[in-house]
Design a protein around this motif. Sequence first.
Motif, PDB file in Angstrom:
ATOM      1  N   LYS A  90       0.854  -1.185   0.039  1.00 50.55           N
ATOM      2  CA  LYS A  90       0.074  -0.099  -0.012  1.00 50.55           C
ATOM      3  C   LYS A  90       0.965   1.474   0.123  1.00 50.55           C
ATOM      4  N   GLN A  91       1.971   1.316   0.831  1.00 48.98           N
ATOM      5  CA  GLN A  91       2.765   2.443   0.838  1.00 48.98           C
ATOM      6  C   GLN A  91       3.861   2.594   0.059  1.00 48.98           C
ATOM      7  N   PHE A  92       4.198   1.301  -0.724  1.00 48.03           N
ATOM      8  CA  PHE A  92       5.251   1.244  -1.745  1.00 48.03           C
ATOM      9  C   PHE A  92       4.768   0.399  -2.956  1.00 48.03           C
ATOM     10  N   PRO A  93       3.623   0.998  -3.735  1.00 48.03           N
ATOM     11  CA  PRO A  93       2.849   0.156  -4.703  1.00 48.03           C
ATOM     12  C   PRO A  93       4.009  -0.065  -5.874  1.00 48.03           C
ATOM     13  N   PHE A  94       5.036   0.641  -6.007  1.00 49.77           N
ATOM     14  CA  PHE A  94       5.738   0.304  -7.263  1.00 49.77           C
ATOM     15  C   PHE A  94       7.169   0.144  -7.133  1.00 49.77           C
ATOM     16  N   PHE A  95       7.293  -0.485  -5.764  1.00 52.90           N
ATOM     17  CA  PHE A  95       8.758  -0.781  -5.233  1.00 52.90           C
ATOM     18  C   PHE A  95       8.576  -1.879  -4.158  1.00 52.90           C
ATOM     19  N   ARG A  96       9.270  -3.172  -4.552  1.00 52.35           N
ATOM     20  CA  ARG A  96       9.144  -4.393  -3.758  1.00 52.35           C
ATOM     21  C   ARG A  96      10.655  -4.838  -3.582  1.00 52.35           C
ATOM     22  N   PRO A  97      11.412  -4.808  -2.583  1.00 50.47           N
ATOM     23  CA  PRO A  97      12.629  -5.263  -2.462  1.00 50.47           C
ATOM     24  C   PRO A  97      12.401  -6.941  -2.234  1.00 50.47           C
ATOM     25  N   ASN A  98      13.626  -7.571  -2.412  1.00 47.98           N
ATOM     26  CA  ASN A  98      13.992  -9.165  -2.032  1.00 47.98           C
ATOM     27  C   ASN A  98      14.925  -9.370  -0.913  1.00 47.98           C
ATOM     28  N   GLY A  99      14.405  -9.890   0.223  1.00 45.07           N
ATOM     29  CA  GLY A  99      15.180 -10.047   1.216  1.00 45.07           C
ATOM     30  C   GLY A  99      16.382 -10.838   0.976  1.00 45.07           C
ATOM     31  N   HIS A 100      17.763 -10.805   1.513  1.00 42.28           N
ATOM     32  CA  HIS A 100      18.814 -11.579   1.401  1.00 42.28           C
ATOM     33  C   HIS A 100      19.024 -11.966   2.446  1.00 42.28           C
ATOM     34  N   THR A 101      19.160 -13.212   3.017  1.00 40.70           N
ATOM     35  CA  THR A 101      19.528 -13.818   4.356  1.00 40.70           C
ATOM     36  C   THR A 101      20.781 -14.787   4.318  1.00 40.70           C
ATOM     37  N   ALA A 102      21.176 -14.889   5.648  1.00 39.84           N
ATOM     38  CA  ALA A 102      22.489 -15.916   5.801  1.00 39.84           C
ATOM     39  C   ALA A 102      22.248 -17.138   4.824  1.00 39.84           C
ATOM     40  N   SER A 103      23.357 -17.717   4.520  1.00 42.96           N
ATOM     41  CA  SER A 103      23.545 -18.808   3.681  1.00 42.96           C
ATOM     42  C   SER A 103      22.711 -20.151   4.324  1.00 42.96           C
ATOM     43  N   ILE A 104      22.760 -20.186   5.635  1.00 41.55           N
ATOM     44  CA  ILE A 104      22.249 -21.267   6.441  1.00 41.55           C
ATOM     45  C   ILE A 104      20.651 -21.326   6.461  1.00 41.55           C
ATOM     46  N   ILE A 105      20.150 -20.203   5.874  1.00 39.42           N
ATOM     47  CA  ILE A 105      18.548 -20.432   5.661  1.00 39.42           C
ATOM     48  C   ILE A 105      18.282 -21.294   4.303  1.00 39.42           C
ATOM     49  N   HIS A 106      19.135 -21.206   3.507  1.00 40.82           N
ATOM     50  CA  HIS A 106      18.936 -21.733   2.310  1.00 40.82           C
ATOM     51  C   HIS A 106      19.795 -23.237   2.178  1.00 40.82           C
ATOM     52  N   LEU A 107      20.040 -24.142   3.492  1.00 44.72           N
ATOM     53  CA  LEU A 107      20.275 -25.095   3.475  1.00 44.72           C
ATOM     54  C   LEU A 107      19.423 -26.031   4.021  1.00 44.72           C
ATOM     55  N   VAL A 108      18.409 -25.534   5.021  1.00 40.05           N
ATOM     56  CA  VAL A 108      17.625 -26.195   5.929  1.00 40.05           C
ATOM     57  C   VAL A 108      16.391 -26.438   4.979  1.00 40.05           C
ATOM     58  N   PRO A 109      15.681 -27.724   4.740  1.00 39.96           N
ATOM     59  CA  PRO A 109      14.751 -28.080   4.056  1.00 39.96           C
ATOM     60  C   PRO A 109      13.587 -27.572   4.742  1.00 39.96           C
ATOM     61  N   ILE A 110      12.503 -27.154   3.971  1.00 42.57           N
ATOM     62  CA  ILE A 110      11.003 -26.396   4.198  1.00 42.57           C
ATOM     63  C   ILE A 110      11.605 -24.784   4.682  1.00 42.57           C
ATOM     64  N   MET A 111      12.469 -24.629   5.489  1.00 45.66           N
ATOM     65  CA  MET A 111      12.754 -23.220   5.590  1.00 45.66           C
ATOM     66  C   MET A 111      13.209 -22.537   4.678  1.00 45.66           C
ATOM     67  N   ARG A 112      14.009 -23.339   3.681  1.00 48.04           N
ATOM     68  CA  ARG A 112      14.678 -22.639   2.481  1.00 48.04           C
ATOM     69  C   ARG A 112      13.558 -22.546   1.314  1.00 48.04           C
ATOM     70  N   ASP A 113      12.759 -23.650   1.246  1.00 48.17           N
ATOM     71  CA  ASP A 113      11.656 -23.389   0.390  1.00 48.17           C
ATOM     72  C   ASP A 113      10.634 -22.206   0.518  1.00 48.17           C
ATOM     73  N   ILE A 114      10.469 -21.936   1.928  1.00 48.34           N
ATOM     74  CA  ILE A 114       9.341 -20.826   2.120  1.00 48.34           C
ATOM     75  C   ILE A 114      10.329 -19.627   1.921  1.00 48.34           C
ATOM     76  N   ALA A 115      11.314 -19.556   2.207  1.00 48.50           N
ATOM     77  CA  ALA A 115      12.063 -18.300   1.976  1.00 48.50           C
ATOM     78  C   ALA A 115      12.409 -18.096   0.562  1.00 48.50           C
ATOM     79  N   GLN A 116      12.794 -19.073  -0.296  1.00 45.47           N
ATOM     80  CA  GLN A 116      12.758 -18.753  -1.914  1.00 45.47           C
ATOM     81  C   GLN A 116      11.531 -18.531  -2.330  1.00 45.47           C
ATOM     82  N   TRP A 117      10.581 -19.149  -2.072  1.00 42.80           N
ATOM     83  CA  TRP A 117       9.235 -18.871  -2.729  1.00 42.80           C
ATOM     84  C   TRP A 117       8.982 -17.250  -2.402  1.00 42.80           C
ATOM     85  N   ALA A 118       9.464 -16.915  -1.126  1.00 45.35           N
ATOM     86  CA  ALA A 118       8.987 -15.497  -0.996  1.00 45.35           C
ATOM     87  C   ALA A 118       9.953 -14.608  -1.624  1.00 45.35           C
TER      88      ALA A 118
END
Length: 284
Positions: A90-118
Amino acid sequence: LYTVRTYRNMPELTGCREWEQFRKFDWIWNVFQNYLGAQLIKDVKLREYEEKYGQLGTENGGPQFLSCFHPHGIFPTTCIWLPNSIMWRKQFPFFRPNGHTASIIHLVPIMRDIAQWAGVRDVGRSSVDNSLCTGVSPMLVVGGQSEMFLSTSSGEKILLHRRHRGFVRMAIKHGVPLLPVFSFGEHKVMDNVYLPKMQAYFKSKLGFPIPYFPYGRWYLPVLRRTPINICVGAPIFPKAKNLHPTREEIDELHKRYFESLEELFERNKRKCGFPNHTIEWVWD
């Protein structure tokens, strides 16, 4: 089969698993927003900027930014759900950043899936560089893990690491402005066992601070239900784009950025419920 399907094409680097429909599942992101009573606030300086140049993400307002989220806290969940929330759209209708997180997030099943889908990617230099090269606006928690094991919900000082310069170098290299984001109350959402020397040792050896046992509500790894107010400041522009930034250029933008961040904090802390809190800079 899971490994082959979900690791191919390096999704933590390329964002190839980003699922647009998942990012629009409002009921998921509303859980966080409503549970925490979160509010998104445009700082007065940002409002002045948008009045002059247009909303963030528009042609004149600037299509690309490097958003810098503070403080890290124990587990910066806000960095994941915030860009997908209704209040952000609503406040930034034309701007949406992508979060960048620690590598360990991308190694844990389910957690990495949710994060990467997001839309979340790895926080490594090559990943951030790739995002900026492909038109994506990264959101980084620039305090990193060094800030994580200094975080505490008690007291009236908020410890912020100031020595990191990689994000400044990236901004100059790609000619994109830095966008400060400060989450008041983020440090109160969770705590961790406090053994800084041991955690610093394991971080230097293994890349992750051990022991790591985040706890919040009922002393369980559950977020405390505490209000957070997220303030977004005006962008800070590098003086010039330079593929090979000099130390002087990096130091100059680094200084301007953290001065602007402290001003953002001081302008908004009273109305956000932290009138007596101060920032304490950590350099080592």
